[in-house]
Design a protein around this motif. Structure first.
Motif, PDB file in Angstrom:
ATOM      1  N   ASN A 698      -6.614  13.496  25.874  1.00  0.00           N
ATOM      2  CA  ASN A 698      -7.627  14.261  25.132  1.00  0.00           C
ATOM      3  C   ASN A 698      -8.419  13.285  24.286  1.00  0.00           C
ATOM      4  N   ASP A 699      -9.683  13.598  24.071  1.00  0.00           N
ATOM      5  CA  ASP A 699     -10.499  12.763  23.191  1.00  0.00           C
ATOM      6  C   ASP A 699     -11.380  13.647  22.311  1.00  0.00           C
ATOM      7  N   ARG A 700     -12.137  13.016  21.439  1.00  0.00           N
ATOM      8  CA  ARG A 700     -12.958  13.757  20.482  1.00  0.00           C
ATOM      9  C   ARG A 700     -14.242  14.296  21.098  1.00  0.00           C
ATOM     10  N   ALA A 701     -14.487  14.028  22.347  1.00  0.00           N
ATOM     11  CA  ALA A 701     -15.567  14.681  23.080  1.00  0.00           C
ATOM     12  C   ALA A 701     -15.057  15.945  23.770  1.00  0.00           C
ATOM     13  N   TYR A 702     -13.818  16.340  23.457  1.00  0.00           N
ATOM     14  CA  TYR A 702     -13.184  17.550  24.003  1.00  0.00           C
ATOM     15  C   TYR A 702     -13.055  17.485  25.518  1.00  0.00           C
ATOM     16  N   GLU A 703     -12.614  16.334  25.998  1.00  0.00           N
ATOM     17  CA  GLU A 703     -12.387  16.149  27.428  1.00  0.00           C
ATOM     18  C   GLU A 703     -10.887  16.138  27.704  1.00  0.00           C
ATOM     19  N   LEU A 704     -10.519  16.695  28.819  1.00  0.00           N
ATOM     20  CA  LEU A 704      -9.171  16.590  29.364  1.00  0.00           C
ATOM     21  C   LEU A 704      -9.282  15.801  30.652  1.00  0.00           C
ATOM     22  N   LEU A 705      -8.788  14.565  30.634  1.00  0.00           N
ATOM     23  CA  LEU A 705      -8.914  13.669  31.786  1.00  0.00           C
ATOM     24  C   LEU A 705      -7.538  13.333  32.340  1.00  0.00           C
ATOM     25  N   PHE A 706      -7.508  13.090  33.648  1.00  0.00           N
ATOM     26  CA  PHE A 706      -6.274  12.730  34.347  1.00  0.00           C
ATOM     27  C   PHE A 706      -6.451  11.386  35.037  1.00  0.00           C
ATOM     28  N   TYR A 707      -5.339  10.633  35.127  1.00  0.00           N
ATOM     29  CA  TYR A 707      -5.344   9.326  35.772  1.00  0.00           C
ATOM     30  C   TYR A 707      -4.145   9.207  36.696  1.00  0.00           C
ATOM     31  N   ASN A 708      -4.355   8.590  37.851  1.00  0.00           N
ATOM     32  CA  ASN A 708      -3.262   8.222  38.745  1.00  0.00           C
ATOM     33  C   ASN A 708      -2.815   6.809  38.399  1.00  0.00           C
ATOM     34  N   HIS A 722      -9.770  15.332  40.337  1.00  0.00           N
ATOM     35  CA  HIS A 722      -9.375  16.574  40.998  1.00  0.00           C
ATOM     36  C   HIS A 722      -8.188  17.183  40.240  1.00  0.00           C
ATOM     37  N   ALA A 723      -8.493  17.972  39.246  1.00  0.00           N
ATOM     38  CA  ALA A 723      -7.436  18.546  38.415  1.00  0.00           C
ATOM     39  C   ALA A 723      -6.564  19.515  39.193  1.00  0.00           C
ATOM     40  N   THR A 724      -7.115  20.130  40.211  1.00  0.00           N
ATOM     41  CA  THR A 724      -6.339  21.105  40.993  1.00  0.00           C
ATOM     42  C   THR A 724      -5.129  20.457  41.641  1.00  0.00           C
ATOM     43  N   SER A 725      -5.255  19.219  42.057  1.00  0.00           N
ATOM     44  CA  SER A 725      -4.130  18.532  42.706  1.00  0.00           C
ATOM     45  C   SER A 725      -2.990  18.249  41.740  1.00  0.00           C
ATOM     46  N   LEU A 726      -3.246  18.384  40.421  1.00  0.00           N
ATOM     47  CA  LEU A 726      -2.228  18.079  39.425  1.00  0.00           C
ATOM     48  C   LEU A 726      -1.736  19.332  38.703  1.00  0.00           C
ATOM     49  N   ARG A 727      -2.048  20.498  39.228  1.00  0.00           N
ATOM     50  CA  ARG A 727      -1.732  21.731  38.519  1.00  0.00           C
ATOM     51  C   ARG A 727      -0.234  21.950  38.365  1.00  0.00           C
ATOM     52  N   ASP A 728       0.578  21.416  39.299  1.00  0.00           N
ATOM     53  CA  ASP A 728       2.021  21.644  39.241  1.00  0.00           C
ATOM     54  C   ASP A 728       2.802  20.416  38.783  1.00  0.00           C
ATOM     55  N   VAL A 729       2.117  19.457  38.193  1.00  0.00           N
ATOM     56  CA  VAL A 729       2.793  18.255  37.702  1.00  0.00           C
ATOM     57  C   VAL A 729       3.674  18.614  36.510  1.00  0.00           C
ATOM     58  N   SER A 730       4.857  18.054  36.493  1.00  0.00           N
ATOM     59  CA  SER A 730       5.764  18.222  35.352  1.00  0.00           C
ATOM     60  C   SER A 730       5.490  17.105  34.348  1.00  0.00           C
ATOM     61  N   TRP A 731       5.180  17.503  33.106  1.00  0.00           N
ATOM     62  CA  TRP A 731       4.818  16.533  32.084  1.00  0.00           C
ATOM     63  C   TRP A 731       6.003  16.234  31.183  1.00  0.00           C
ATOM     64  N   ALA A 732       6.199  14.946  30.919  1.00  0.00           N
ATOM     65  CA  ALA A 732       7.338  14.528  30.085  1.00  0.00           C
ATOM     66  C   ALA A 732       7.153  14.933  28.629  1.00  0.00           C
ATOM     67  N   SER A 733       5.909  15.041  28.190  1.00  0.00           N
ATOM     68  CA  SER A 733       5.617  15.486  26.828  1.00  0.00           C
ATOM     69  C   SER A 733       4.417  16.419  26.872  1.00  0.00           C
ATOM     70  N   ASN A 734       4.198  17.153  25.790  1.00  0.00           N
ATOM     71  CA  ASN A 734       3.104  18.126  25.738  1.00  0.00           C
ATOM     72  C   ASN A 734       2.409  18.021  24.377  1.00  0.00           C
ATOM     73  N   THR A 735       1.741  16.902  24.156  1.00  0.00           N
ATOM     74  CA  THR A 735       1.065  16.689  22.880  1.00  0.00           C
ATOM     75  C   THR A 735      -0.444  16.846  22.980  1.00  0.00           C
ATOM     76  N   CYS A 736      -0.977  17.110  24.168  1.00  0.00           N
ATOM     77  CA  CYS A 736      -2.413  17.311  24.344  1.00  0.00           C
ATOM     78  C   CYS A 736      -2.751  18.773  24.064  1.00  0.00           C
ATOM     79  N   ALA A 737      -3.543  18.996  23.030  1.00  0.00           N
ATOM     80  CA  ALA A 737      -3.915  20.375  22.680  1.00  0.00           C
ATOM     81  C   ALA A 737      -4.835  20.984  23.729  1.00  0.00           C
ATOM     82  N   LEU A 738      -5.681  20.154  24.336  1.00  0.00           N
ATOM     83  CA  LEU A 738      -6.569  20.628  25.403  1.00  0.00           C
ATOM     84  C   LEU A 738      -5.821  20.550  26.727  1.00  0.00           C
ATOM     85  N   SER A 739      -5.007  21.559  26.986  1.00  0.00           N
ATOM     86  CA  SER A 739      -4.266  21.656  28.238  1.00  0.00           C
ATOM     87  C   SER A 739      -4.159  23.136  28.599  1.00  0.00           C
TER      88      SER A 739
END
Length: 871
Positions: A698-708, A722-739
């Motif tokens: 997350n950043d202050r431009a209110y973006e939610l970005l993903f990286y391989n 392609h956020a759709t390809s990551l819809r079922d990813v299990s995240w080790a932490s959940n600190t991003c408010a924009l999710s």
């Protein structure tokens, strides 16, 4: 223009604060005396606060959008929590001479950094928050996702412990109750600590920083406390109030909000019937209360110069038909005579007389006390001066009669009569010194960490564990000590009762899978805490770094940097390389990484707290801002707010305010192996996937970005659009408010900067967030709508910068920015609360890591599969 427009409309911003079942303020003020409250100063104050609310939205070139100097909002919908105490200069302990103080007048006292920022406003961030949400396209609902439940969660939070002590800008704020518990303030709490039994009780009658405290002379279970002013969510000022608390029964009497800006000091009369208080307005207004009836019975202007201390004279010095008290402060000493009201509905009288200093000259006094004279006659007043000397005043003559020797190097902040006779003094030099009944200094002296702010004598029967009297000592470094004393022998080594952060803001927080957690702030300290510690004291305290980084342009080592232009906006007096805002632990590696305000990362051994590299890792050259600056300009410092180790511990992801994420290879001395530059603003949070192959930011431009992330060759890591390809990813932490699961944590009237931190407990289906209102909020997971119901919990008196669940989900930890407090919350309704019997073992060292990245990932996946099968 903005200041002029706000000044013209300021009259509409001044609310009338009327408490339920208490008299209207108009009963206290007539048309003739209402102007004595100095509302003209309040206009300027509110105008400044309105502009400082905008400072929290500033984002200049994607660099700093700091919340160091902002006006806060209410902790509950009906109870505002607001103006940072830093907006009013509550303390003045510099070494400037009295001549330099002349000519300053009674202008509103505002911190220079805050005033400077007003002129630097170039634009606002957050205006398009409700209209344009760039993260919406990246929110993809997972397969078999839980549905949104707008109801309140069954679980609630309860304060279990508050870490820290407010000593950085307050004095004489310690007390003991009948049970020998230490009473002290922190953030918006009044706390009672039973050190021997490891118990703490919290009292919440205030809505903002508690600045002053005094105890009742006849009942030590009763204390009076005063706070700073607050700002409501609508931007209107809420004047400060005083609370009288019975720490034995929990009863709280809130007095009407008649002071302005802040309540600087309070004192009970010798018989306990009346309470005197001093405001922080331009006239330093003094009010005498009939506190049991919640009524003001006398009021007078104190002085245009700041008043630092107020003390009632002993009862036997009671004037004919009245009482006497004294005030000391900047270049003055006043003796006051108070005449109680002659009947119901009438006011009392207040008259003042300036003390004569004679040949000793006009001085500035920070503290004073009344002590008995050697002949046993009328008590005398002992006052501590700015230059470190003691001045003795005759009460009857109203003049200085003797100047004792110079006791301290610098100002004297605390004076306390001793049970064994004589007095103890504490000063800016960090020493506690002792004087006998003839005002001669004893050879004994004790050095403490920080300036000595408060001294409290302890009688023999109340001493925690000693067989002789003791002193409770509070310092500006957030510590409270117990010092055993015996004037015939050398004092024993003091022991720490309370500890915490003390300078700038507190941002860094990380929890482990054991009882330990870590915090770091802008006070050059990283602290390891343990939930297993009976007294909740630090396990370890270490500085952030040994040396300053080398200046990239000149090749020289800097000891101080321009904080506002080259680093994070902060009120800390520490240089930027001693200010930390992010901390993270890798238990597998046994490493602790700290992100600093100067854009550097320091890595320490978790067991010894010693740096693993000779020089910190400087990430400023990788920022986008660095590429944009002109030749010859000083290197801009992109301070670090977000850091996370990958679950396999092979990479450290560092999100900077230079709009990049740097990947550091932990197996190659933390070399930068990749930079991810897709963000268009400062990085505020990031999360790793459980298999370490994806990263989201997350950043202050209110973006939610993903990286391989390519674990074998991290330099090939790139953005995944392609956020759709990551819809079922299990995240080790959940600190991003924009999710996806936390997209509704904002209220409908908030903008994107109002929520600073979130965390998720999947096992309990809960989301916790911290916001600019000083609230810790608890919601059901997922939070898909802003209308979802939430529990709000107040206590912080500043923006909440971090919140985290403990791994078991039974506790929540939160840290406040300017209040510098750490609050430990118990999750009620989450099942049995584990009790840690002893601290967990320290993490191992780097020698235990011998496997490759791929092997570590495979091991992680196998463990996850086993856990899923067991579930």
């Amino acid at each position: 223009k903005e200041r002029k427009r706000e000044r013209e409309n300021a009259s509409s911003l001044i609310p009338t604060v009327i408490m339920e079942n208490e008299p209207n303020e108009q009963e206290y003020y007539t048309a003739n005396d209402g102007a004595s409250e100095d509302d003209s100063d309040m206009d300027d104050f509110e105008s400044l606060v309105h502009l400082q609310r905008k400072l929290s939205k500033i984002n200049l070139g994607g660099q700093d959008q700091d919340k160091s100097v902002e006006a806060k909002k209410p902790s509950t919908p009906s109870g505002p929590v607001g103006v940072d105490s830093e907006l009013v200069v509550l303390d003045d302990d510099d070494d400037s001479t009295d001549e330099e103080e002349e000519g300053k007048g009674s202008a509103p006292e505002v911190n220079a950094p805050a005033a400077k920022l007003i002129d630097d406003v170039e634009g606002e961030e957050g205006q398009g928050w409700m209209a344009v949400k760039p993260y919406i396209g990246a929110l993809k609902e997972p397969t078999n996702a839980p549905t949104n439940n707008p109801r309140l969660p069954k679980q609630t939070l309860e304060v279990e412990w508050v870490y820290g002590y407010r000593g950085h800008d307050s004095r004489d704020n310690l007390s003991l109750d009948k049970r020998g518990r230490v009473i002290y303030p922190m953030a918006g709490f009044v706390l009672a600590l039973d050190y021997e039994n490891g118990a703490q009780e919290q009292f919440q009658g205030h809505t903002d920083d508690v600045l002053c405290l005094c105890k009742h002379p006849l009942n030590s279970d009763i204390v009076a406390t005063g706070q700073v002013a607050t700002i409501s969510m609508s931007g209107k000022s809420q004047h400060p109030h005083i609370c009288v608390t019975n720490v034995s029964t929990g009863d709280i009497i809130r007095l009407p909000s008649l002071h302005r800006r802040a309540v600087r000091c309070v004192a009970f009369s010798p018989d306990g019937k009346y309470l005197a208080s001093v405001g922080a307005d331009g006239s330093n207004t003094i009010i005498v209360w009939d506190w049991s009836r919640r009524r003001m019975i006398a009021e007078a202007k104190g002085d245009t110069n700041t008043i630092y201390c107020i003390e009632w004279m002993p009862l036997k010095t009671k004037a004919k038909g009245g009482y006497q008290f004294s005030t000391t402060g900047k270049r003055h000493v006043f003796f006051w005579t108070f005449t109680p009201p002659s009947g119901a509905g009438k006011k009392g009288g207040l008259k003042k007389k300036r003390a004569k200093s004679g040949k000793y000259g006009i001085k500035t006094f920070f503290c004073h006390k009344y002590v008995g004279s050697p002949t046993g006659s009328m008590p005398r007043m002992v006052a501590g001066t700015r230059d470190g000397s003691i001045l003795l005043f005759d009460i009857e003559k109203g003049s200085a009669i003797r100047a004792a020797l110079k006791v301290h190097k610098g100002p004297i902040f605390a004076i306390s009569p001793l049970p064994t006779g004589g007095i103890a003094t504490g000063g800016k030099d960090g020493y506690v010194r002792f004087l006998d009944n003839r005002w001669k200094e004893k050879a004994t002296k004790v050095k403490f960490l920080g300036k000595v702010r408060s001294l409290l004598p302890v009688e023999k029967e109340n001493s925690a564990s000693r067989g002789y009297p003791a002193l409770i000592v509070g310092t500006s470094h957030g510590r409270v000590y117990e010092l055993p004393i015996n004037m015939s022998t050398t004092p024993s080594k003091p022991r720490v009762l309370i500890s915490g952060h003390f300078e700038g803001e507190l941002w860094g927080l990380d929890v482990t899978d054991g009882p330990e957690f870590y915090t770091c702030g802008e006070d050059d300290e990283i602290i390891q805490w343990s939930l297993a510690h009976q007294a909740h004291l630090p396990v370890k305290v270490m500085p952030l770094g040994e040396a300053a980084p080398a200046d990239a342009r000149k090749g020289k080592t800097t000891t101080r940097s321009p904080r506002r232009l080259l680093g994070a906006s902060t009120l800390s007096r520490m240089p930027s390389f001693r200010c930390g805002r992010a901390v993270v632990l890798s238990k597998q590696l046994g490493h602790i990484a700290i992100g600093r305000n100067d854009g550097c990362v320091v890595v320490m051994d978790a067991k010894t707290f010693k740096p693993l590299m000779k020089q910190p890792i400087n990430l400023n050259s990788y920022s986008k801002a660095h590429r944009r600056q002109r030749k010859g300009q000083a290197q801009k410092m992109s301070w670090i707010e977000a850091m996370q180790y990958s679950p396999c511990s092979s990479l450290l992801a560092v999100g900077t305010h230079g709009m990049v994420v740097c990947l550091l290879d932990t197996t190659s001395s933390y070399q930068v192996v990749s930079t991810l530059k897709s963000s268009n603003s400062s990085i505020t949070s990031l999360d790793w996937s459980s298999d370490s192959r994806q990263l989201r930011t997350n950043d202050r431009a209110y973006e939610l970005l993903f990286y391989n992330i390519d674990l074998e060759n991290p330099s090939k890591s790139k953005q995944n659009p392609h956020a759709t390809s990551l819809r079922d990813v299990s995240w080790a932490s959940n600190t991003c408010a924009l999710s996806w699961g936390t997209q509704g944590v904002w209220d409908s009237d908030m903008d994107g900067t109002d929520v600073n931190a979130v965390d998720v407990c999947q096992a309990l289906g809960l989301v916790v967030s911290g916001d600019d209102h000083g609230n810790v909020n608890l919601m059901r997971y997922p939070v898909l709508e802003t209308e979802n119901s939430k529990h709000r919990f107040s206590g912080h008196s500043s923006h909440v910068t971090r919140v985290r669940f403990t791994p078991c989900g039974t506790r929540v930890l939160s840290v406040g920015g300017n209040d510098k407090s750490v609050v430990q919350w118990k999750v009620l309704g989450a099942g049995p609360i584990p009790e840690f019997k002893s601290p967990a073992k320290s993490p191992g060292n780097i020698k235990t890591v011998t496997k490759s990245r791929t092997a570590n990932v495979n091991q992680q996946q196998q463990q996850q599969q086993q856990q899923q099968q067991q579930q």
